[in-house]
Design an enzyme around this catalytic site. Structure first.
Site, PDB file in Angstrom:
ATOM      1  NE  ARG A   1      -3.336   8.084  -9.724  1.00 15.69           N
ATOM      2  CZ  ARG A   1      -3.822   7.703  -8.552  1.00 15.69           C
ATOM      3  NH1 ARG A   1      -2.997   7.307  -7.613  1.00 15.69           N
ATOM      4  NH2 ARG A   1      -5.120   7.708  -8.319  1.00 15.69           N
TER       5      ARG A   1
ATOM      6  CD  GLU B   1      -2.886   1.300   0.641  1.00 15.24           C
ATOM      7  OE1 GLU B   1      -2.610   1.645  -0.516  1.00 15.24           O
ATOM      8  OE2 GLU B   1      -4.047   1.140   1.053  1.00 15.24           O
ATOM      9  CG  ASP B   2      -0.845   4.811  -1.595  1.00 13.36           C
ATOM     10  OD1 ASP B   2      -1.559   4.156  -0.793  1.00 13.36           O
ATOM     11  OD2 ASP B   2      -1.323   5.677  -2.356  1.00 13.36           O
TER      12      ASP B   2
ATOM     13  CG  ASP C   1      -4.878   9.653   6.172  1.00 14.01           C
ATOM     14  OD1 ASP C   1      -5.174   9.973   7.337  1.00 14.01           O
ATOM     15  OD2 ASP C   1      -4.753  10.502   5.276  1.00 14.01           O
TER      16      ASP C   1
ATOM     17  CG  PHE D   1      -3.511  15.586   0.582  1.00  9.00           C
ATOM     18  CD1 PHE D   1      -4.471  14.760   1.143  1.00  9.00           C
ATOM     19  CD2 PHE D   1      -3.152  15.405  -0.746  1.00  9.00           C
ATOM     20  CE1 PHE D   1      -5.084  13.768   0.370  1.00  9.00           C
ATOM     21  CE2 PHE D   1      -3.756  14.417  -1.517  1.00  9.00           C
ATOM     22  CZ  PHE D   1      -4.726  13.608  -0.957  1.00  9.00           C
TER      23      PHE D   1
HETATM   24  N1  HPA Z   1      -2.065  11.784  -0.193  1.00  5.42           N
HETATM   25  C1  HPA Z   1      -2.618  10.989  -1.145  1.00  5.42           C
HETATM   26  N2  HPA Z   1      -3.537  10.067  -0.868  1.00  5.42           N
HETATM   27  C2  HPA Z   1      -3.913   9.927   0.416  1.00  5.42           C
HETATM   28  C3  HPA Z   1      -3.373  10.713   1.442  1.00  5.42           C
HETATM   29  C4  HPA Z   1      -2.402  11.699   1.123  1.00  5.42           C
HETATM   30  O1  HPA Z   1      -1.873  12.459   1.976  1.00  5.42           O
HETATM   31  N3  HPA Z   1      -3.968  10.299   2.601  1.00  5.42           N
HETATM   32  C5  HPA Z   1      -4.827   9.296   2.252  1.00  5.42           C
HETATM   33  N4  HPA Z   1      -4.818   9.075   0.956  1.00  5.42           N
HETATM   34 MG    MG Z   2      -3.649   3.852  -1.036  1.00  2.00          MG
END
Ligand code: HPA
Ligand code: MG
Length: 215
Positions: free
Chosen positions: A197, A131-132, A135, A184
């Protein structure tokens, strides 16, 4: 608990002028929080940690699209390099999933997995979710519950970023690249309404960017 690099709240990052950023985003970013080179070096170490922990069993890697695609691709490249160059190797299968948790900007409180071959293939397998960003942790908690219903033999999560936020439900991934402030962030496949992206570094978006790409 997983080791991670902590980026402090008062850290301002790098000036945009110090690195290369696409012209079309120059006015939309506050600063560079994590340059691509550092992301890459940290990913190399996470790959080593994962291979050391996994032992001999084949692994099913579940890449969470779209934001996870860069991290997953780079992480797999490093794992593949270890597989080529050491006595131990971990066989990999790769699948891609997308999660839908929002309808008309409102969280429905449920997630839907779309795009996977078939989650029932996970039965008895060792699964690594890539996962990226984690949060609040809500999405990951729901995804883990859903995956568990398919009876994998183990599930681990690697997330490049974890956000330090008071909205957190307390979930922590098994592998973490960086813990970041409650701002963010975009770039390295993380988006703001599908933009950014195509930016290599992880950056903090500014008010101009938020306004320009608002929907
Ligand atoms: N950036 C991009 N996508 C996200 C973030 C963020 O800070 N937090 C949750 N999804
Ligand atoms: Mg994600």
């Amino acid at each position: 608990m997983a080791d991670f690099i902590k980026i402090e709240d008062d850290y301002n990052g790098y000036d945009l002028k110090m690195f290369c950023v696409p012209r079309h985003y120059e006015q939309d970013l506050e600063s560079i929080l994590i340059p691509y080179g550092v992301i890459s070096d940290r990913t190399e170490r996470l790959a080593r940690d994962i291979v050391n922990d996994m032992g001999q069993d084949a692994l099913v890697v579940l890449c969470v699209l779209k934001g996870g695609y860069k991290f997953c691709s780079d992480l797999l490249d490093y794992i593949k390099a270890l597989n080529r160059n050491s006595e131990r190797s971990v066989q990999l299968r790769v699948d891609f999933i997308r999660l839908k948790s929002y309808e008309n900007d409102q969280s429905t409180g449920e997630i839907k997995v779309v795009g996977s071959d078939n989650l029932s293939d996970l039965k008895g397998k060792d699964v690594l979710i890539v996962e990226d960003i984690v949060d609040t942790g809500n999405t990951m908690k729901r995804l883990l519950k859903l995956i568990a219903e398919h009876n994998p033999s183990s599930v681990k999560v690697a997330s490049l970023l974890v956000k330090r936020t008071p909205r957190s439900v307390g979930y922590r991934p098994d592998y973490i690249g960086f813990e970041v402030p409650d701002k963010f962030v975009v770039g390295y496949a993380l988006d703001y309404n599908e933009y950014f992206r195509d930016l290599s570094h992880i950056c903090i978006i500014n008010d101009n960017g938020k306004k320009k790409y608002a929907i």
